[in-house]
Design an enzyme around this catalytic site. Structure first.
Site, mmCIF file in Angstrom:
data_model
loop_
_atom_site.group_PDB
_atom_site.id
_atom_site.type_symbol
_atom_site.label_atom_id
_atom_site.label_comp_id
_atom_site.label_asym_id
_atom_site.label_seq_id
_atom_site.Cartn_x
_atom_site.Cartn_y
_atom_site.Cartn_z
ATOM 1 N N VAL A 69 72.873 78.437 88.691
ATOM 2 C CA VAL A 69 72.253 79.695 89.108
ATOM 3 C C VAL A 69 70.843 79.450 89.632
ATOM 4 O O VAL A 69 70.214 78.432 89.344
ATOM 5 C CB VAL A 69 72.201 80.702 87.942
ATOM 6 C CG1 VAL A 69 73.604 81.007 87.450
ATOM 7 C CG2 VAL A 69 71.343 80.181 86.791
ATOM 8 N N LEU B 120 72.910 71.271 96.014
ATOM 9 C CA LEU B 120 72.085 72.344 96.582
ATOM 10 C C LEU B 120 71.144 72.938 95.536
ATOM 11 O O LEU B 120 69.998 73.293 95.849
ATOM 12 C CB LEU B 120 72.986 73.433 97.163
ATOM 13 C CG LEU B 120 73.714 73.042 98.457
ATOM 14 C CD1 LEU B 120 74.806 74.049 98.775
ATOM 15 C CD2 LEU B 120 72.733 72.916 99.618
ATOM 16 N N LYS B 121 71.614 73.042 94.306
ATOM 17 C CA LYS B 121 70.777 73.625 93.251
ATOM 18 C C LYS B 121 69.524 72.801 92.996
ATOM 19 O O LYS B 121 68.408 73.346 92.890
ATOM 20 C CB LYS B 121 71.602 73.760 91.966
ATOM 21 C CG LYS B 121 70.806 74.009 90.702
ATOM 22 C CD LYS B 121 70.013 75.307 90.741
ATOM 23 C CE LYS B 121 69.287 75.511 89.405
ATOM 24 N NZ LYS B 121 68.423 76.698 89.412
ATOM 25 N N VAL B 122 69.648 71.483 92.872
ATOM 26 C CA VAL B 122 68.452 70.681 92.607
ATOM 27 C C VAL B 122 67.532 70.672 93.819
ATOM 28 O O VAL B 122 66.312 70.558 93.679
ATOM 29 C CB VAL B 122 68.785 69.254 92.126
ATOM 30 C CG1 VAL B 122 69.532 69.309 90.803
ATOM 31 C CG2 VAL B 122 69.558 68.467 93.157
#
Length: 322
Positions: free
Chosen positions: A121, A170-172
């Site tokens: 998230v 993509l989150k990191v």
């Protein structure tokens, strides 16, 4: 569909408690587990059932969600659950983790006939609390469509990113961008303070300009109020930006800013403690200059004032991308 599923949620920390709270608030049959039994009891009092163990939850639930602080913690939990994975079971990983590790764990779940989804998230704890956070989901498309109703209870905007590993990657990246933005905001505000500018005016100038950002409109407020508690600690920041650096190194990208961002956060940990709140990083420059960046009228905690609404899938505009 969601009313018929038995859902397990493992990890009731800052983010996990809010995500699982959205499921419970929306009538999902929820079982919870955490190493802190007091956190479990809070949810039991609200109508959830206690899971007892990760293995028992995979045995008794249709879907088990993990939201844990480190990749190693997720690995331990998945290893415990694996013997109970059978056809139709779903593991959903909502932790921020290493893409290579989530691929490895997902493959183990899939090999036993289950399905795996990585769904980290983004958007802050205050938005997780209201179900308005954004969610990235990496998995096969049929699996995504199966669990989308659950994701839209926990998040407002849900993006299917592709195969397992893409969402974590993509989150990191987004956490790296947020951290780099926080550091530039710290430099900007301390410099404006040293130049004699009013801090409330400085905040508004950034907000209405090309220099604004989500980080500014949230974290800058907590810096200016003096609270400096965004519910995200420097050890978690360092984990995420370290994962981003690892991705760059795997792909032979010679980053220049990333190593410096890592160095600054490590220095902040040495000064204020490994688990100091990330917004305290501004205090390095305050101490160096003798200027304290504060202003009246800013909140001590972030509250999401967007009304909770049903979530939806974000559709990628392929035509515009060509």
């Amino acid at each position: 569909m969601t009313k018929e599923l038995k859902v397990g949620f493992i990890g009731l920390g800052n983010v996990g408690a809010k995500l699982s709270g959205s499921l419970l608030r929306n009538g999902v049959d929820l079982m919870v587990h955490d190493l802190d039994s007091d956190l479990v009891q809070v949810f039991v009092a609200k109508g959830a059932s206690a899971g007892g163990s990760a293995a028992a939850m995979m045995r008794d639930c249709d879907v088990v969600i993990t939201c844990l602080p480190t990749p190693s913690a997720s690995a331990v939990v998945v290893q415990e659950m694996l013997p109970q994975v059978t056809a139709g079971k779903v593991w959903m990983e909502m932790s921020t983790t290493d893409e290579a590790e989530v691929r490895r764990l997902a493959a183990a779940v899939i090999a036993r006939g289950g399905a795996a989804v990585e769904c980290p998230v983004s958007g802050g704890c205050h938005r997780a609390d209201t179900g308005n956070i954004s969610i990235f989901a990496g998995c096969e498309r049929p699996t995504f469509e199966r669990i989308l109703p659950l994701l839209t209870l926990m998040g407002r905007r849900v993006l299917h990113t592709g195969e397992i590993g893409t969402a974590s990657t993509l989150k990191v990246m987004t956490n790296y961008l947020a951290t780099a933005n926080l550091l530039t905001l710290c430099e900007a505000m301390v410099t404006m303070k040293a130049a004699g500018l009013d801090m409330a005016t400085t905040y508004e100038a950034i907000k209405i300009s090309s220099g604004t950002s989500f980080t500014h409109e949230t974290e800058s407020q907590l810096i200016l109020s003096g609270a400096r508690d965004v519910n995200f600690t420097m050890d978690l920041v360092l984990k995420d930006i370290g994962l981003f650096q690892t991705i760059a190194e795997r792909n032979k990208v010679p980053l220049e800013l990333s190593p410096e961002v890592i160095r600054i956060i490590k220095d902040g940990q040495q000064r204020y403690g490994e688990r100091a709140q990330s917004d305290r990083i501004i205090e390095r420059l305050e101490e160096a200059t003798g200027h304290r960046v504060l202003a009246d009228g800013f909140p001590s905690e972030l509250i999401d004032d967007e009304p909770e609404q049903p979530g939806y899938e974000v559709v990628i505009n392929r035509a515009a991308a060509k």
